[in-house]
Design an enzyme around this catalytic site. Structure first.
Site, PDB file in Angstrom:
ATOM      1  N   LYS A 151      -9.086   1.781  -5.523  1.00 42.17           N
ATOM      2  CA  LYS A 151      -9.852   1.304  -4.366  1.00 42.17           C
ATOM      3  C   LYS A 151     -10.657   2.452  -3.766  1.00 42.17           C
ATOM      4  O   LYS A 151     -10.337   3.618  -3.993  1.00 42.17           O
ATOM      5  CB  LYS A 151      -8.910   0.681  -3.331  1.00 42.17           C
ATOM      6  N   ASP A 190     -10.232  -6.172  -0.293  1.00 40.16           N
ATOM      7  CA  ASP A 190      -9.567  -5.462   0.795  1.00 40.16           C
ATOM      8  C   ASP A 190      -9.204  -6.508   1.845  1.00 40.16           C
ATOM      9  O   ASP A 190      -9.646  -7.663   1.795  1.00 40.16           O
ATOM     10  CB  ASP A 190     -10.485  -4.382   1.366  1.00 40.16           C
ATOM     11  N   ARG A 202       4.288   2.569   3.061  1.00 39.97           N
ATOM     12  CA  ARG A 202       4.937   1.399   3.650  1.00 39.97           C
ATOM     13  C   ARG A 202       6.447   1.472   3.435  1.00 39.97           C
ATOM     14  O   ARG A 202       7.215   1.163   4.331  1.00 39.97           O
ATOM     15  CB  ARG A 202       4.373   0.109   3.035  1.00 39.97           C
ATOM     16  N   HIS A 254     -12.208  -1.127   9.151  1.00 38.54           N
ATOM     17  CA  HIS A 254     -11.258  -1.914   9.948  1.00 38.54           C
ATOM     18  C   HIS A 254     -11.901  -2.359  11.266  1.00 38.54           C
ATOM     19  O   HIS A 254     -11.520  -3.383  11.828  1.00 38.54           O
ATOM     20  CB  HIS A 254     -10.006  -1.094  10.274  1.00 38.54           C
ATOM     21  N   ASP A 309       0.859  -1.194   0.000  1.00 38.73           N
ATOM     22  CA  ASP A 309       0.000   0.000   0.000  1.00 38.73           C
ATOM     23  C   ASP A 309       0.886   1.232   0.000  1.00 38.73           C
ATOM     24  O   ASP A 309       1.169   1.803   1.064  1.00 38.73           O
ATOM     25  CB  ASP A 309      -0.884   0.028   1.252  1.00 38.73           C
TER      26      ASP A 309
END
Length: 474
Positions: A172, A257, A80, A185, A72
């Protein structure tokens, strides 16, 4: 003809993209690559610094040369590669504010070159959600903006930039996570808008990304009632087959995801979520960060069993594997990976970032006021997509602790996610009561009340803020 369980297992692992624990390649990843594993995804916890990341990626490529290595790397708040130090790119919201699609394309291609140099060939970006809810806890500054046509133009530019250097892009979160006030999440968000609004707003950037040739599209764990009032998009044939494949004509790889998110698996567990995602039409399953070998094997067994029982048609599994294999072949890593590009220069920004800031009258008065300018940064809890990445003026050595603010100084108090209950407001009031000219800086998506908004907290944005406020590095 009956397909053997061994053959079914090879098909199953050809749809999986686990993460893993640690900063070196686990033995089980090497073993499963030999058994057909399609992909792995790297997360912030896998990264200590550029040299260690280079060694990790080299080890992956040595053990698994055909593996799709994903990350990502959105730029801005979500990074990242630069997890320990902060992103070297401004991020979507500020790029959207600047509204120069060439600049967006250049930022994306810089990200792509850096990924390619590490041997990473799938970027799980860009975010193409239209951030229509200011209180959105997970998208915010990851979005190019609140206007669909605006987001669509920049989404296409980002896709073009990343893929121009041989790295696959992934738009996305389909069919849109921007009109939510719940973080998937932690729970299952729901979007309740009429079908014509969904079509004109949420779907427009995805159309643009598809027209730009985007290789992958990632699903959202969001219930969109205008399409399917019962199932999150990740598990909805109506969303994935009827709308994404049918109406929008997308023929690339559908990526789920992360299935470890509560919106996907809190009620069923990850193995069952994996089966449901494949049945619905997902091709490549992101299992989530820090996937254990035990969890991975449980997912494999669940997919094999579902296929053997007929619940998951073999043809559906074969189609998913074929799409992922084609993606891996088309975006194969070049032999010269690792040669250059790991530390992208920032010169192309040319000081343009400040032009995208939202600056109120109080800031201009503050700049003209006497006194030494200092920045106090107030801790702000990140969402799980961002993680504990370095951000804001503190990441580039521009801050002063509140207790150390000198007499007569003028203070910019910086934070992000500035809801009414954020502790920053108390700090700002306290400094004003002490006689310091004080302004509030929001380093994220504005929620009201800030004097200056930077629309992002990456290190390049923080450096631009410091120059604008006249605060030198400490």
């Amino acid at each position: 003809m009956t397909t053997s369980r061994e053959a079914l297992r090879r098909l199953a692992v050809g749809t999986l993209m686990p993460g893993f624990v640690g900063t070196t390649v686990p033995a089980w990843v090497e073993r499963e690559y030999a058994a057909g594993l399609a992909s792995v995804c790297l997360y912030g916890a896998n990264v200590v610094g550029p040299d260690q990341l280079a060694q990790l990626c080299a080890s992956l490529r040595s053990a698994a040369p055909g593996l799709l290595v994903a990350v990502d790397e959105e730029g801005g708040d979500v990074t990242r590669l630069h997890y320990p130090t902060g992103s070297t790119q401004p991020g979507n919201a500020l790029l959207g504010r600047l509204d120069d699609t060439a600049l967006t394309r250049d930022s994306a291609s810089a990200i792509g070159r850096e990924l390619a140099a590490y041997g990473i060939n799938l970027d799980l970006a860009p975010v193409v959600d239209v951030n229509s809810a200011d209180e959105n806890p997970v998208i915010g500054a990851r979005s190019f903006g609140a206007d669909a046509s605006h987001v669509a133009r920049h989404s296409a530019a980002y896709v073009t930039g990343v893929q121009s250097v041989g790295v696959a892009a992934c738009a996305k979160h389909f069919p849109g996570h921007g009109d939510t006030v719940t973080d998937s999440h932690h729970a299952l968000p729901r979007v309740h808008v009429e079908a014509h609004v969904l079509d004109a707003r949420e779907l427009e950037p995805f159309r643009a990304a598809i027209e730009a040739g985007v290789a992958c599209i990632m699903t959202s764990h969001v219930v969109v009632s205008a399409i399917d009032a019962e199932r999150p998009a990740t598990f909805s044939p109506a969303v994935l087959r009827d709308v994404l494949r049918g109406r929008l004509g997308f023929d690339g790889v559908i990526v789920s995801d992360a299935l470890d998110m509560a919106g996907a698996s809190a009620e069923t567990g990850i193995p069952e979520a994996a089966v449901r995602a494949l049945v619905a039409g997902c091709d490549l399953l992101c299992l989530g960060s820090e996937t254990t070998e035990e969890c991975y094997l449980a997912v494999v067994e669940a997919v094999v069993e579902a296929t053997a029982s007929g619940r998951l048609p073999v043809a559906r599994l074969e189609d998913a594997v074929a799409r992922v294999a084609l993606l891996s072949k088309y975006f194969g890593v070049k032999a010269e990976f690792g040669s250059e590009g790991k530390r992208e220069a920032r010169g192309w920004l040319n000081g343009a970032l400040v032009e995208g800031f939202e600056v109120g009258d109080a800031v201009r008065a503050w700049l003209d006021a006497p006194g030494q300018p200092v920045i106090v940064q107030v801790a702000s809890d990140p969402n799980l997509a961002v993680g504990r990445v370095a951000w804001g003026p503190r990441a580039v050595g521009l801050t002063t602790e509140e207790a150390d603010v000198p007499a007569g100084a003028k203070v910019a108090v910086a934070g992000r996610g500035l809801s009414a209950g954020h502790p920053l407001w108390v700090v700002a009031d306290r400094l004003r009561a002490q006689g310091h000219p004080t302004i509030v800086v929001d380093c994220g998506w504005p929620r009201g009340g800030a004097d200056l908004v930077t629309f992002g907290g990456s290190v390049v944005v923080a450096e631009a803020l410091g120059r604008y406020l006249g605060v030198p590095p400490r």
